[in-house]
Design an enzyme around this catalytic site. Structure first.
Site, PDB file in Angstrom:
ATOM      1  N   HIS A   1    -129.963 -14.184 -18.384  1.00  0.00           N
ATOM      2  CA  HIS A   1    -130.652 -13.342 -19.367  1.00  0.00           C
ATOM      3  C   HIS A   1    -129.657 -12.630 -20.276  1.00  0.00           C
ATOM      4  CE1 HIS A   1    -131.004  -9.556 -16.520  1.00  0.00           C
ATOM      5  NE2 HIS A   1    -129.888  -9.512 -17.215  1.00  0.00           N
TER       6      HIS A   1
ATOM      7  N   ASP B   1    -132.112  -2.747 -24.917  1.00  0.00           N
ATOM      8  CA  ASP B   1    -133.317  -2.642 -24.098  1.00  0.00           C
ATOM      9  C   ASP B   1    -133.449  -1.271 -23.449  1.00  0.00           C
ATOM     10  OD1 ASP B   1    -131.158  -3.035 -22.372  1.00  0.00           O
ATOM     11  OD2 ASP B   1    -131.717  -5.098 -21.906  1.00  0.00           O
TER      12      ASP B   1
ATOM     13  N   GLU C   1    -135.595 -12.900 -20.144  1.00  0.00           N
ATOM     14  CA  GLU C   1    -135.422 -13.533 -18.846  1.00  0.00           C
ATOM     15  C   GLU C   1    -135.535 -15.060 -18.930  1.00  0.00           C
ATOM     16  OE1 GLU C   1    -134.212 -11.785 -16.598  1.00  0.00           O
ATOM     17  OE2 GLU C   1    -135.463 -10.175 -15.841  1.00  0.00           O
TER      18      GLU C   1
ATOM     19  N   ASN D   1    -129.094 -14.869 -13.971  1.00  0.00           N
ATOM     20  CA  ASN D   1    -130.028 -15.936 -14.373  1.00  0.00           C
ATOM     21  C   ASN D   1    -129.873 -16.311 -15.848  1.00  0.00           C
ATOM     22  OD1 ASN D   1    -131.115 -13.748 -15.707  1.00  0.00           O
ATOM     23  ND2 ASN D   1    -133.140 -13.855 -14.761  1.00  0.00           N
TER      24      ASN D   1
HETATM   25  P1  PGA Z   1    -124.346  -5.933 -15.367  1.00  0.00           P
HETATM   26  O1  PGA Z   1    -125.676  -6.442 -16.054  1.00  0.00           O
HETATM   27  O2  PGA Z   1    -123.395  -5.647 -16.472  1.00  0.00           O
HETATM   28  O3  PGA Z   1    -124.729  -4.669 -14.650  1.00  0.00           O
HETATM   29  O4  PGA Z   1    -123.880  -7.020 -14.472  1.00  0.00           O
HETATM   30  C1  PGA Z   1    -125.584  -7.399 -17.055  1.00  0.00           C
HETATM   31  C2  PGA Z   1    -126.951  -7.886 -17.458  1.00  0.00           C
HETATM   32  O5  PGA Z   1    -127.856  -7.938 -16.611  1.00  0.00           O
HETATM   33  O6  PGA Z   1    -127.120  -8.229 -18.638  1.00  0.00           O
END
Ligand code: PGA
Length: 246
Positions: A137, A67, A142, A135
């Protein structure tokens, strides 16, 4: 789904780094699906070290990232292109022309179509690295009523904006939209490795552990449909979600 519990996150990351090296040794022009965020940083540090030691050669490797924030230039310190260059690509012998991160400044629908093109051109990724949001994702797919198969433009949820605010001066600076790989691109990879650590991920990871349910309210549960999905967590998180170490 294959769960591996390591004593700490560093050891989970070590396993992922070694698996990537193994894949690249077997297939020098492997296509790797890569992720950003704080979770995979130790994986990239280890790959840089292994490359420096001559243990792995990235000169023919291709990569595609999950992304990118919409509206951020590749030179913006919080863009995912910048992250990838800083955390990995500048430290290994990869040809940056073979690395793909969606264009955060392009027309978003075109950027999404181009991302799918990059995911599938010449075959789906041989490997996909994933983090997980609080959450559930994966990439920026999302949690909600529906998920998209194709890469698309997404409005980030407030919980994601809040979680990512730590990388910006304040939450107001976090882009509200992103271009993300869709569920199809993620699930098309030959193997998927999801890393998780920290209490903030416990609800999402519990959904992977508990039962066979697959739900758009926890997008990572779709990995249950994948034949070669690996979930790597540390002992502290395993304890929180009721999984035994080993
Ligand atoms: P993070 O993000 O590694 O910074 O916790 C993970 C994500 O949101 O997929």
């Amino acid at each position: 789904m294959n769960f591996t519990v390591s004593p700490d996150h560093a050891q989970s990351c070590e396993k992922v780094a070694l698996r990537i090296c193994e894949i690249v040794r077997q297939k020098p022009n492997a296509k790797l699906g890569l992720a950003t965020g704080s979770t995979p940083e130790p994986v990239y540090r280890r790959l840089a070290q292994l490359c420096k030691e001559g243990a792995v050669d990235f000169s023919h490797v291709r990569t595609v990232n999950l992304d990118e924030y919409w509206g951020l230039a590749p030179t913006h310190p919080q863009s995912y292109r910048y992250y990838m260059d800083q955390n990995l690509f500048n430290h290994i012998n990869i040809d940056k022309a073979n690395t793909y991160v969606a264009d955060g400044l392009a027309d978003p629908d075109r950027a999404a179509a181009a991302l799918d093109e990059a995911v599938f051109a010449g075959g789906a990724p041989d490997f996909q690295l994933l983090g997980i949001g609080g959450n559930g994702h994966i990439a920026f797919n999302e949690a909600g009523e529906r998920l998209s198969a194709d890469s698309h433009v997404v409005a980030l949820t407030q919980s994601t904006i809040d979680a990512n605010a730590r990388f910006f001066e304040n939450a107001g600076q976090v882009p509200r939209k992103a271009i993300t790989m869709g569920m199809k691109g993620i699930l098309a990879a030959a193997e998927v490795w999801l890393l998780a650590s920290g209490a903030a991920k416990q609800n999402a990871v519990r959904g992977l552990v508990e039962d066979g349910a697959v739900t758009t309210q926890n997008p990572a549960t779709f990995l249950k449909l994948h034949q070669n999905a690996h979930i790597l967590i540390d002992e502290a998180l395993a304890k929180l979600v009721g999984l035994q170490g080993g």
